[in-house]
Design an enzyme around this catalytic site. Structure first.
Site, PDB file in Angstrom:
ATOM      1  CG  HIS A 187      -0.331   0.285   2.510  1.00 45.84           C
ATOM      2  ND1 HIS A 187       0.001  -0.695   3.410  1.00 45.84           N
ATOM      3  CD2 HIS A 187       0.025   1.455   3.100  1.00 45.84           C
ATOM      4  CE1 HIS A 187       0.530  -0.157   4.486  1.00 45.84           C
ATOM      5  NE2 HIS A 187       0.555   1.154   4.331  1.00 45.84           N
ATOM      6  CG  ASP A 245       0.132  -4.086   2.853  1.00 44.46           C
ATOM      7  OD1 ASP A 245       0.280  -3.482   1.766  1.00 44.46           O
ATOM      8  OD2 ASP A 245       0.083  -3.499   3.944  1.00 44.46           O
ATOM      9  CB  SER A 248       3.043   1.622   6.254  1.00 46.24           C
ATOM     10  OG  SER A 248       1.874   1.858   6.995  1.00 46.24           O
TER      11      SER A 248
END
Length: 493
Positions: free
Chosen positions: A133, A163, A234
């Site tokens: 992402h 992911d 992230s």
């Protein structure tokens, strides 16, 4: 006289000794507590060496997109805040509109900041791991090292299901991370994260492993921690006290969009498995067998005679799928795959997904009180085929209301319906309510079995229902479109 003085002095000496002993005894717990406190302080972790060891391997990732695309995504909103709202599915707040922009020729459009994230050096020749992402829909990816060098990165591949993404920069001699073993990771163990929350590069946070094997995704048993993770973290590494990367920080649980003490990381062994395929082919190939599964509840286990509520309950089998060809039936409970025990239903898609398509495997199912091994050839995952519509009735069938206590009204199948569905028998559901509706049955379904008895006609349906124990969960085998499925009806009491 001298005798009396001697005994008085002797008593004073004894009294002083007794008082000294009492004082010494009373001080012992205090000294012990101080010693214990000092030991506790010494036991607290020191992360300074870990930061020096792993810090140079952590990178900042900025993504850019064309100005026209950026304008469509919010105009003058701060890009780091946009990343915050995008990542956690929050609506972009209302912001003052900017004045009209002067149109520029297409060739003069410049890439504008889109979002921020983190990553870490996987190999010394420039392969970097991050979250899918983080780089999704980016026109450009810029990687910044701790020594402030910047590189434009090429996206090697990204896998949305896990992911995980891999990007490549043209550099050599980079400090690669050391990968750990998630199997050795223990709940309560100290771990550390390094990343770029809100663009604040090389931010270090720490906490403990709160839980393992959290089922928040089809293919990933996440590591749960209380390490402070925020937008921008992230893709950064989760590091154990040995300086090994054990996970990729990916998600947080939050009602506000900010850190609330619950963070999730992708286990590094799962991430590496995905990254190897991305580096080799640019995509991830996963196995499938064509079943719909559910958890095995205690009631279902009892109704089928399974000693323990474990495994994956087969609710449906896709026609023509590997499971169908291998002989897997709705109502079966898959208890092992290639010799590995299925404790809960989420274990099965992970094991099957990690199996190379085309390979031969063994599925062990629990059926009618006994285990049965079935040989199965794994297919590659693909979009599920859409269910075909059942044929319209051409004649008025014979109906039955015997199942109304379960919320079922059924009728005979016509010859045309049997031909369309390639069935020899069964009964059609004309109406559904109450317990049957709660179990998931619908009008138009075709019941093939009830209470472990085959049903070929309305007469057989009524007979099987009469034999069923209404005080227990009643198993139903039915067909919907291309899928044969299993349901458990819990009669109202």
């Amino acid at each position: 006289m001298m005798h009396n003085i001697y005994w008085k002095r002797l008593r004073l000496v004894a009294l002083a000794a007794a008082m000294a002993g009492t004082s010494a005894v009373s001080l012992l717990p205090v000294q012990a507590a101080q010693a214990q406190s000092a030991a506790t302080v010494r036991a607290l972790p020191d992360f300074t060496d870990l930061v020096e060891q792993v810090g140079p391997s952590v990178v900042n990732i900025r993504t850019l997109e064309k100005a026209s695309s950026r304008a469509a995504n919010g105009g003058g909103v701060d890009e780091e805040m946009l990343e915050f709202f995008r990542r956690f599915g929050l609506p972009v707040p209302n912001v003052p509109r900017q004045g009209p922009r002067q149109q520029k020729p297409q060739q003069d459009e410049e890439a504008q900041p889109r979002g921020v994230g983190s990553g870490f050096v996987l190999t010394s020749d420039g392969f970097i791991m991050t979250n899918a992402h983080v780089v999704e829909d980016a026109d450009e990816v810029v990687v910044t090292l701790t020594d402030k060098r910047e590189f434009k990165a090429r996206i090697v591949g990204a896998d949305k299901r896990t992911d995980v993404a891999v990007v490549k920069i043209e550099a050599t001699g980079l400090p690669a991370v050391k990968l750990g073993d998630t199997g050795r990771l223990k709940v309560g163990e100290w771990v550390m994260a390094i990343g770029s929350p809100f663009g604040l590069e090389n931010t270090v946070t720490a906490g403990i492993v709160s839980a393992k094997q959290r089922d928040t995704g089809d293919y990933l048993p996440f590591i749960q921690t209380d390490v402070a993770i925020n937008p921008g973290n992230s893709g950064g590494p989760l590091i154990n006290m040995r300086g090994e990367v054990v996970g990729i920080n990916s998600q947080i649980y939050s009602r506000s969009g900010g850190f609330m003490g619950i963070s999730f990381a992708i286990p590094i062994d799962e991430a590496v498995r995905v990254s190897e395929q991305l580096r080799a082919t640019g995509r991830v190939s996963r196995g499938r067998i064509g079943v719909q599964i559910d958890q095995v509840s205690k009631e279902v286990a009892e109704s089928l005679g399974l000693p323990k509520a474990q495994g994956a309950l087969v609710r449906g089998v896709e026609t023509g799928s590997p499971a169908d060809k291998a002989g897997v039936e709705p109502g079966d409970i898959i208890v092992r795959f290639d010799g590995k025990t299925i404790e809960k239903s989420a274990d099965l898609p992970r094991l099957v997904g990690n199996t190379k398509p085309g390979s031969r495997s063994t599925v062990t199912v629990f059926r009618r009180g006994a285990n049965k091994d079935l040989a199965i050839t794994i297919a590659e995952i693909e979009p599920e085929a859409s269910a075909r519509k059942g044929a319209e009735r051409e004649e008025k069938p014979k109906g039955s209301s015997a199942g109304q206590s379960l919320g079922l009204v059924v009728s005979e199948l016509t010859a045309a319906q049997k031909k369309e569905l390639k069935l020899k028998g069964g009964v059609r559901v004309d109406a559904v309510s109450d317990a049957a509706a709660r179990a998931g049955l619908r009008e138009g379904d075709v019941i093939l079995g009830i209470a472990n008895s085959e049903v070929g006609s309305v007469k057989e349906f009524e007979a099987a229902l009469a034999r069923a124990d209404r005080s227990k969960t009643i198993s139903v085998l039915f067909r919907r479109g291309e899928w044969t499925q299993f349901a458990a009806i819990r009669p109202s009491r």
